[in-house]
Write an enzyme that holds these catalytic residues in place. Structure first.
Site, PDB file in Angstrom:
ATOM      1  N   CYS A 117       0.812  -1.231   0.000  1.00  0.00           N
ATOM      2  CA  CYS A 117       0.000   0.000   0.000  1.00  0.00           C
ATOM      3  C   CYS A 117       0.838   1.270   0.000  1.00  0.00           C
ATOM      4  CB  CYS A 117      -0.947   0.004   1.186  1.00  0.00           C
ATOM      5  SG  CYS A 117      -2.089  -1.376   1.173  1.00  0.00           S
ATOM      6  N   HIS A 259      -3.228   7.362   2.671  1.00  0.00           N
ATOM      7  CA  HIS A 259      -3.648   6.059   2.165  1.00  0.00           C
ATOM      8  C   HIS A 259      -5.038   5.781   2.732  1.00  0.00           C
ATOM      9  CE1 HIS A 259      -3.923   1.969   1.104  1.00  0.00           C
ATOM     10  NE2 HIS A 259      -3.648   1.477   2.290  1.00  0.00           N
ATOM     11  N   ASN A 289     -10.038   0.129   0.383  1.00  0.00           N
ATOM     12  CA  ASN A 289      -8.569   0.178   0.305  1.00  0.00           C
ATOM     13  C   ASN A 289      -8.125  -0.410  -1.044  1.00  0.00           C
ATOM     14  OD1 ASN A 289      -5.821  -0.274   0.557  1.00  0.00           O
ATOM     15  ND2 ASN A 289      -5.934  -1.126   2.615  1.00  0.00           N
TER      16      ASN A 289
HETATM   17  C1  LIG Z   1     -10.160  -5.143  10.286  1.00  0.00           C
HETATM   18  C2  LIG Z   1     -10.706  -4.197  11.334  1.00  0.00           C
HETATM   19  C3  LIG Z   1     -11.728  -3.266  10.687  1.00  0.00           C
HETATM   20  C4  LIG Z   1     -11.427  -5.031  12.397  1.00  0.00           C
HETATM   21  O1  LIG Z   1     -11.931  -4.185  13.385  1.00  0.00           O
HETATM   22  P1  LIG Z   1     -11.735  -4.566  14.918  1.00  0.00           P
HETATM   23  O2  LIG Z   1     -12.476  -3.568  15.710  1.00  0.00           O
HETATM   24  O3  LIG Z   1     -10.258  -4.699  15.141  1.00  0.00           O
HETATM   25  O4  LIG Z   1     -12.490  -5.923  14.995  1.00  0.00           O
HETATM   26  P2  LIG Z   1     -11.949  -7.311  15.529  1.00  0.00           P
HETATM   27  O5  LIG Z   1     -11.008  -7.920  14.560  1.00  0.00           O
HETATM   28  O6  LIG Z   1     -11.502  -7.113  16.943  1.00  0.00           O
HETATM   29  O7  LIG Z   1     -13.275  -8.149  15.515  1.00  0.00           O
HETATM   30  C5  LIG Z   1     -14.390  -7.812  16.333  1.00  0.00           C
HETATM   31  C6  LIG Z   1     -15.513  -8.786  16.040  1.00  0.00           C
HETATM   32  O8  LIG Z   1     -16.078  -8.482  14.757  1.00  0.00           O
HETATM   33  C7  LIG Z   1     -16.130  -9.654  13.968  1.00  0.00           C
HETATM   34  N1  LIG Z   1     -15.957  -9.294  12.566  1.00  0.00           N
HETATM   35  C8  LIG Z   1     -14.818  -9.236  11.855  1.00  0.00           C
HETATM   36  N2  LIG Z   1     -15.078  -8.861  10.592  1.00  0.00           N
HETATM   37  C9  LIG Z   1     -16.410  -8.667  10.520  1.00  0.00           C
HETATM   38  C10 LIG Z   1     -17.283  -8.276   9.489  1.00  0.00           C
HETATM   39  N3  LIG Z   1     -16.847  -7.981   8.250  1.00  0.00           N
HETATM   40  N4  LIG Z   1     -18.597  -8.165   9.761  1.00  0.00           N
HETATM   41  C11 LIG Z   1     -19.075  -8.449  10.985  1.00  0.00           C
HETATM   42  N5  LIG Z   1     -18.307  -8.844  12.012  1.00  0.00           N
HETATM   43  C12 LIG Z   1     -16.989  -8.943  11.775  1.00  0.00           C
HETATM   44  C13 LIG Z   1     -14.987 -10.502  14.472  1.00  0.00           C
HETATM   45  O9  LIG Z   1     -15.212 -11.860  14.155  1.00  0.00           O
HETATM   46  C14 LIG Z   1     -15.079 -10.236  15.969  1.00  0.00           C
HETATM   47  O10 LIG Z   1     -16.111 -11.038  16.499  1.00  0.00           O
HETATM   48  P3  LIG Z   1     -15.940 -11.729  17.958  1.00  0.00           P
HETATM   49  O11 LIG Z   1     -15.764 -10.567  18.908  1.00  0.00           O
HETATM   50  O12 LIG Z   1     -17.217 -12.445  18.092  1.00  0.00           O
HETATM   51  O13 LIG Z   1     -14.732 -12.574  17.821  1.00  0.00           O
HETATM   52  C15 LIG Z   1      -9.582  -3.378  11.996  1.00  0.00           C
HETATM   53  O14 LIG Z   1      -8.782  -4.213  12.800  1.00  0.00           O
HETATM   54  C16 LIG Z   1      -8.711  -2.702  10.980  1.00  0.00           C
HETATM   55  O15 LIG Z   1      -9.132  -1.801  10.291  1.00  0.00           O
HETATM   56  N6  LIG Z   1      -7.434  -3.082  10.890  1.00  0.00           N
HETATM   57  C17 LIG Z   1      -6.514  -2.481   9.933  1.00  0.00           C
HETATM   58  C18 LIG Z   1      -6.761  -3.098   8.578  1.00  0.00           C
HETATM   59  C19 LIG Z   1      -6.066  -2.374   7.478  1.00  0.00           C
HETATM   60  O16 LIG Z   1      -6.130  -1.178   7.377  1.00  0.00           O
HETATM   61  N7  LIG Z   1      -5.383  -3.132   6.613  1.00  0.00           N
HETATM   62  C20 LIG Z   1      -4.746  -2.626   5.460  1.00  0.00           C
HETATM   63  C21 LIG Z   1      -3.392  -2.202   5.733  1.00  0.00           C
HETATM   64  S1  LIG Z   1      -2.701  -1.383   4.337  1.00  0.00           S
END
Ligand SMILES: CC(C)(COP(=O)(O)OP(=O)(O)OC[C@H]1O[C@@H](n2cnc3c(N)ncnc32)[C@H](O)[C@@H]1OP(=O)(O)O)[C@@H](O)C(=O)NCCC(=O)NCCS
Length: 332
Positions: A117, A259, A289
Site C-alpha cells: 500500500c 492512504h 482500500n
Molecule cells: C479489520 C478491522 C476493521 C477489524 O476491526 P476490529 O475492531 O479490530 O475488529 P476485531 O477484529 O476485533 O473483531 C471484532 C468482532 O467483529 C467480527 N468481525 C470481523 N469482521 C467482521 C465483518 N466484516 N462483519 C461483521 N463482524 C466482523 C470478528 O469476528 C469479531 O467477532 P468476535 O468478537 O465475536 O470474535 C480493523 O482491525 C482494521 O481496520 N485493521 C486495519 C486493517 C487495514 O487497514 N489493513 C490494510 C493495511 S494497508
C-alpha cells in the site's frame, strides 16, 4: 556556483476505477456482515470490482493514458514507466512492460516495484531519482491493483476492506527556480513484521499446488488489530518526521492525502497532527482500500475537484504490508 537541482513536478494525473460497484449490503449476501459493522469500523460504504477482462495492466494503462493527456504529452514523451502493484497480471513479465505496449510507448525503461500500500510513494521516489540523473525526461508512475483476485470471499475479516482500481501521475523536471514540485520523501520499512499482512502462496516459497489451494494460501491474510495499531504508529511518525525535517508546521498544510484504508486510522492521524479532518482528501467510502492505487486515485480526484491550488503545501502519507510506510511533501 552550482545552481539548486531542478525540482521534480507532477505534470499530470489520471485514474481509472472499474464500473462494477459492490456495496456493503451486497457483501452481506456473501459473508456474515452488515453495512453498519463495516461502515462504523472502517468508513467504507462500497468498493469497485474489476471485470473478468480487467487486470492491473489494463486499469493501469487507462489511468496512465489519462495522466499523459492531462500532462499535455504524448506516449513518445514518456521514457520511464514504474508500476507499483502487489497484484501484477503475472509474476513476469512486469506489469509496467504490459502497460508500455498497451500505451504504444516505444522508447522507455519499464519495471515494477512492490511495496504494497506504500507503493505509490515508493515509485515516486524511485522515478524522481531517475529523472534527477538527467538521463530521462518524463516518468509515468502508476499504482494499480486487482485486489479482488486475491481476496478470500469466505473471510469477512478481510474481503470487506479492499477494492480495485488504478491511479497515475506523470513526473518531470520543473524549470530552474520553479517553486512547485516534490519537496521531500521519507520512506521506511520493517521486514520483521512481514507476517501481519501477506499473501503466503504463489511465490517460490509456496508455489501453486493442490495443497496450497486447499489451504487457501493464495489469498490475502491479515491480523487486523495488529495492523491497525502499527498503522496508527507508523503513519503518524512518517507524517511528523517529514514535517519536522522541512520546518513545516502541520497548520501550514493545505491538504493531506492519506492512504485510504480505514477512517479510524485517518482520524487518529488528524488528531496527532492537530489538523481538522476537513483538510484531508477522502474517498475511502467509495473505493475501500485499493493499496498502491489508493493515493494516486485520491490525488487525481483532488486535482479534478479543484482541491489543490497553486502554492498549496500537500502531504501524502501511506503504510502497508512489509511493513512499509512513507510520506511525501509537495508544493502544488
Ligand atoms: C479489520 C478491522 C476493521 C477489524 O476491526 P476490529 O475492531 O479490530 O475488529 P476485531 O477484529 O476485533 O473483531 C471484532 C468482532 O467483529 C467480527 N468481525 C470481523 N469482521 C467482521 C465483518 N466484516 N462483519 C461483521 N463482524 C466482523 C470478528 O469476528 C469479531 O467477532 P468476535 O468478537 O465475536 O470474535 C480493523 O482491525 C482494521 O481496520 N485493521 C486495519 C486493517 C487495514 O487497514 N489493513 C490494510 C493495511 S494497508
Amino acid at each position: 556556483m552550482s545552481s539548486a537541482p531542478r525540482p521534480v513536478i507532477i505534470k499530470g494525473t489520471g485514474s481509472y476505477t472499474p464500473q462494477k460497484v459492490l456495496t456493503n449490503n451486497d457483501l452481506s449476501d456473501i459473508v456474515d456482515t452488515s453495512d453498519e459493522w463495516i461502515f462504523t469500523r472502517t468508513g467504507i460504504r462500497e468498493r469497485r470490482i474489476a471485470g473478468d477482462d480487467e487486470t492491473a495492466s489494463t486499469m493501469g494503462a487507462e489511468a496512465g493514458k489519462r495522466a499523459i493527456e492531462n500532462a499535455g504529452l504524448n506516449a513518445d514523451d514518456i521514457d520511464v514507466i514504474v508500476v507499483g502493484t502487489m497484484t501484477p497480471d503475472m509474476p513476469f513479465p512486469s506489469t509496467a512492460c504490459l502497460v508500455q505496449t498497451k500505451l504504444g510507448i516505444s522508447n522507455a525503461i519499464s519495471f515494477d516495484v512492490e511495496a504494497a500500500c506504500s507503493g505509490f510513494l515508493y515509485i515516486m521516489e524511485v522515478a524522481s531519482g531517475l529523472l534527477q540523473t538527467g538521463r530521462y525526461r518524463n516518468a509515468l508512475v502508476i499504482g494499480t491493483e486487482k485486489l479482488s483476485s486475491i481476496l478470500d470471499w469466505q473471510d469477512r475479516t478481510t474481503c470487506v476492506l479492499f477494492g480495485d482500481g488504478a491511479g497515475a501521475a506523470v513526473l518531470s523536471l520543473g524549470e530552474e527556480g520553479c517553486k512547485s514540485g516534490i519537496l521531500d520523501f521519507k520512506l521506511g520499512s520493517d521486514g520483521s513484521k512481514a507476517d501481519v499482512l501477506l499473501q503466503p502462496g504463489g511465490g517460490c516459497a509456496i508455489p501453486a499446488s493442490l495443497a496450497s489451494i486447499e489451504n487457501r494460501q493464495h489469498f490475502l491474510k491479515m491480523r487486523g488489530r495488529e495492523v491497525f495499531k502499527l498503522a496508527v504508529k507508523v503513519m503518524g511518525q512518517a507524517a511528523v518526521e517529514i514535517l519536522e525535517q522541512n520546518g513545516v508546521e502541520p497548520d501550514q498544510l493545505n491538504c493531506v492525502i492519506p492512504h485510504q484504508a480505514n477512517m479510524r486510522i485517518i482520524e487518529s492521524l488528524s488528531s496527532r497532527l492537530h489538523i481538522p479532518i476537513e483538510r484531508f482528501f477522502l474517498n475511502l467510502d467509495k473505493y475501500g482500500n485499493t493499496s498502491a492505487a489508493s493515493i494516486p486515485i485520491a490525488l487525481d480526484e483532488a486535482v479534478r475537484a479543484g482541491r489543490l491550488k497553486s502554492g498549496d503545501t500537500i502531504l501524502l502519507v501511506a503504510f502497508g504490508a512489509g511493513l512499509t510506510w512513507g510520506s511525501t511533501l509537495l508544493r502544488w
